[in-house]
Design a protein around this motif. Structure first.
Motif, PDB file in Angstrom:
ATOM      1  N   PHE A   1      -3.676   1.031  13.327  1.00  0.00           N
ATOM      2  CA  PHE A   1      -4.522   1.443  12.392  1.00  0.00           C
ATOM      3  C   PHE A   1      -4.128   2.972  11.901  1.00  0.00           C
ATOM      4  CE2 PHE A   1      -6.530   1.627  16.472  1.00  0.00           C
ATOM      5  CZ  PHE A   1      -7.169   2.901  16.792  1.00  0.00           C
ATOM      6  N   GLY A   2      -4.837   3.578  11.046  1.00  0.00           N
ATOM      7  CA  GLY A   2      -4.817   4.997  10.776  1.00  0.00           C
ATOM      8  C   GLY A   2      -6.222   5.661  11.160  1.00  0.00           C
ATOM      9  N   GLY A   3      -5.949   6.721  12.006  1.00  0.00           N
ATOM     10  CA  GLY A   3      -7.167   7.102  12.560  1.00  0.00           C
ATOM     11  C   GLY A   3      -8.017   8.145  11.422  1.00  0.00           C
TER      12      GLY A   3
ATOM     13  N   LYS B   1      -2.661   5.468   7.768  1.00  0.00           N
ATOM     14  CA  LYS B   1      -2.573   4.003   7.662  1.00  0.00           C
ATOM     15  C   LYS B   1      -1.515   3.344   7.273  1.00  0.00           C
ATOM     16  CE  LYS B   1      -5.586  -0.120   6.577  1.00  0.00           C
ATOM     17  NZ  LYS B   1      -6.807  -0.620   5.849  1.00  0.00           N
ATOM     18  N   GLN B   2      -1.071   4.145   5.935  1.00  0.00           N
ATOM     19  CA  GLN B   2       0.245   3.657   5.340  1.00  0.00           C
ATOM     20  C   GLN B   2       1.386   3.648   6.323  1.00  0.00           C
ATOM     21  OE1 GLN B   2       0.994   4.784   1.145  1.00  0.00           O
ATOM     22  NE2 GLN B   2      -1.120   5.832   1.265  1.00  0.00           N
ATOM     23  N   LEU B   3       1.348   4.873   6.988  1.00  0.00           N
ATOM     24  CA  LEU B   3       2.444   5.146   8.065  1.00  0.00           C
ATOM     25  C   LEU B   3       2.491   4.149   9.014  1.00  0.00           C
ATOM     26  CD1 LEU B   3       5.243   6.710   9.053  1.00  0.00           C
ATOM     27  CD2 LEU B   3       3.286   8.320  10.289  1.00  0.00           C
ATOM     28  N   ALA B   4       1.175   3.677   9.713  1.00  0.00           N
ATOM     29  CA  ALA B   4       1.033   2.926  10.725  1.00  0.00           C
ATOM     30  C   ALA B   4       1.248   1.603  10.551  1.00  0.00           C
ATOM     31  CB  ALA B   4      -0.515   2.838  11.299  1.00  0.00           C
ATOM     32  N   THR B   5       0.999   1.207   9.070  1.00  0.00           N
ATOM     33  CA  THR B   5       1.284   0.072   8.550  1.00  0.00           C
ATOM     34  C   THR B   5       2.892  -0.305   8.620  1.00  0.00           C
ATOM     35  OG1 THR B   5      -0.693  -0.479   7.381  1.00  0.00           O
ATOM     36  CG2 THR B   5       1.003  -1.675   6.729  1.00  0.00           C
TER      37      THR B   5
ATOM     38  N   PHE C   1       8.116  -3.609  14.042  1.00  0.00           N
ATOM     39  CA  PHE C   1       8.349  -4.280  15.265  1.00  0.00           C
ATOM     40  C   PHE C   1       8.556  -5.738  15.016  1.00  0.00           C
ATOM     41  CE2 PHE C   1       6.224  -0.598  16.634  1.00  0.00           C
ATOM     42  CZ  PHE C   1       6.405  -0.303  18.101  1.00  0.00           C
ATOM     43  N   ASN C   2       8.975  -6.308  15.876  1.00  0.00           N
ATOM     44  CA  ASN C   2       9.311  -7.603  16.034  1.00  0.00           C
ATOM     45  C   ASN C   2       8.199  -8.501  16.501  1.00  0.00           C
ATOM     46  OD1 ASN C   2      10.667 -10.356  15.590  1.00  0.00           O
ATOM     47  ND2 ASN C   2      11.948 -10.150  17.508  1.00  0.00           N
ATOM     48  N   ALA C   3       6.956  -8.363  15.877  1.00  0.00           N
ATOM     49  CA  ALA C   3       5.758  -9.066  16.392  1.00  0.00           C
ATOM     50  C   ALA C   3       5.414 -10.320  15.996  1.00  0.00           C
ATOM     51  CB  ALA C   3       4.691  -8.055  16.095  1.00  0.00           C
ATOM     52  N   ASP C   4       4.961 -11.311  16.933  1.00  0.00           N
ATOM     53  CA  ASP C   4       4.433 -12.489  16.597  1.00  0.00           C
ATOM     54  C   ASP C   4       3.211 -12.469  15.685  1.00  0.00           C
ATOM     55  OD1 ASP C   4       6.442 -13.830  18.118  1.00  0.00           O
ATOM     56  OD2 ASP C   4       5.398 -13.234  19.873  1.00  0.00           O
ATOM     57  N   GLU C   5       2.203 -11.615  15.995  1.00  0.00           N
ATOM     58  CA  GLU C   5       1.116 -11.370  15.457  1.00  0.00           C
ATOM     59  C   GLU C   5       0.947  -9.871  15.173  1.00  0.00           C
ATOM     60  OE1 GLU C   5      -2.475 -13.731  16.426  1.00  0.00           O
ATOM     61  OE2 GLU C   5      -1.127 -14.273  18.333  1.00  0.00           O
ATOM     62  N   THR C   6       0.386  -9.578  14.008  1.00  0.00           N
ATOM     63  CA  THR C   6       0.017  -8.180  13.586  1.00  0.00           C
ATOM     64  C   THR C   6      -1.217  -8.030  12.964  1.00  0.00           C
ATOM     65  OG1 THR C   6       2.514  -7.470  13.321  1.00  0.00           O
ATOM     66  CG2 THR C   6       0.859  -5.996  12.377  1.00  0.00           C
ATOM     67  N   GLU C   7      -2.062  -7.205  13.410  1.00  0.00           N
ATOM     68  CA  GLU C   7      -3.350  -6.923  12.788  1.00  0.00           C
ATOM     69  C   GLU C   7      -3.477  -5.385  12.352  1.00  0.00           C
ATOM     70  OE1 GLU C   7      -8.202  -7.618  13.188  1.00  0.00           O
ATOM     71  OE2 GLU C   7      -6.899  -8.691  14.658  1.00  0.00           O
ATOM     72  N   ILE C   8      -3.943  -5.119  11.032  1.00  0.00           N
ATOM     73  CA  ILE C   8      -4.070  -3.826  10.747  1.00  0.00           C
ATOM     74  C   ILE C   8      -5.608  -3.485  10.445  1.00  0.00           C
ATOM     75  CG2 ILE C   8      -3.534  -1.971   8.976  1.00  0.00           C
ATOM     76  CD1 ILE C   8      -0.943  -3.260  10.314  1.00  0.00           C
ATOM     77  N   LEU C   9      -6.044  -2.589  11.314  1.00  0.00           N
ATOM     78  CA  LEU C   9      -7.469  -2.493  11.371  1.00  0.00           C
ATOM     79  C   LEU C   9      -7.750  -1.498  10.145  1.00  0.00           C
ATOM     80  CD1 LEU C   9      -8.689  -1.890  15.180  1.00  0.00           C
ATOM     81  CD2 LEU C   9      -8.884  -3.809  13.558  1.00  0.00           C
ATOM     82  N   ASP C  10      -8.972  -1.275   9.508  1.00  0.00           N
ATOM     83  CA  ASP C  10      -9.523  -0.460   8.689  1.00  0.00           C
ATOM     84  C   ASP C  10     -10.849   0.337   9.603  1.00  0.00           C
ATOM     85  OD1 ASP C  10     -10.836   1.177   6.754  1.00  0.00           O
ATOM     86  OD2 ASP C  10     -10.466  -0.588   5.358  1.00  0.00           O
ATOM     87  N   LEU C  11     -10.660   1.595   9.736  1.00  0.00           N
ATOM     88  CA  LEU C  11     -11.766   2.334  10.588  1.00  0.00           C
ATOM     89  C   LEU C  11     -12.960   2.167   9.507  1.00  0.00           C
ATOM     90  CD1 LEU C  11     -10.357   5.515  12.139  1.00  0.00           C
ATOM     91  CD2 LEU C  11     -10.944   3.291  13.080  1.00  0.00           C
TER      92      LEU C  11
END
Length: 179
Positions: free
Chosen positions: A6-8, A17-21, A27-37
């Motif tokens: 997430f972006g702070g 948030k764009q940079l964090a996304t 990353f080679n992630a199996d699951e990714t979640e992007i939070l919105d503050l």
């Protein structure tokens, strides 16, 4: 690997948030979640408000998301040389329920801004503060002059030097997957 990013910032068009996304996508992630503050808004923290409303479920939801993750990618935005009120507020509320809110989860801490320092002051403030609250910061990265070095259309860093540097950090990122 389960990754939470997430972006702070509470800006609908948050560059952090764009940079964090983007970083999360590397990353080679199996699951990714992007939070919105914006999903974690609460009244401004104070002990008086805490006595009045108790432990808000939203704060618990926030630290439970962190507990779920094997890796955190957080890009801290900068307001007047520090972390944003939106990020600091949910962090404050959550830490009252669980002091080590960042759960010692391996963390890639990022920052960016339109300016040449790339949010360096908020990055430094976050490093100082988060270590006391379970922030297991494995690496940091700052992207200066966001609009000159990031292509918002493709959602990627456009400056090869900075992109290579971030990719190198992620290639060498040290974490252990939770059981």
């Amino acid at each position: 690997m389960k990754l939470l990013a997430f972006g702070g910032s509470s800006s609908r068009h948050s560059i952090n948030k764009q940079l964090a996304t983007y970083a999360a996508s590397l990353f080679n992630a199996d699951e990714t979640e992007i939070l919105d503050l914006n999903d974690y808004e609460l009244p401004l923290f104070s002990v008086d408000k805490e006595k009045l409303i108790g432990a808000p479920p939203i704060a618990k939801q926030f630290y439970e998301k962190i507990e779920w993750a094997d890796v955190l990618v957080i890009s801290v935005a900068e307001h007047n040389g520090g972390m944003t009120a939106a990020f600091k507020n949910i962090y404050d509320w959550a830490s009252r329920q669980k002091k080590l809110v960042f759960n010692n989860t391996p963390l890639l801490l990022l920052s960016t801004s339109p300016g040449k320092r790339g949010g360096a002051s908020s990055l430094e403030a976050a490093q100082i503060s988060m270590k006391w609250y379970g922030g297991n910061i494995k690496a940091t990265f700052s992207l200066p002059s966001f609009f000159e070095n990031f292509d918002t259309e493709s959602g990627k860093i456009s400056n090869k030097e900075y992109d290579d540097a971030l990719n190198e950090i992620i290639r060498n990122f040290d974490y252990e997957q939770k059981a």
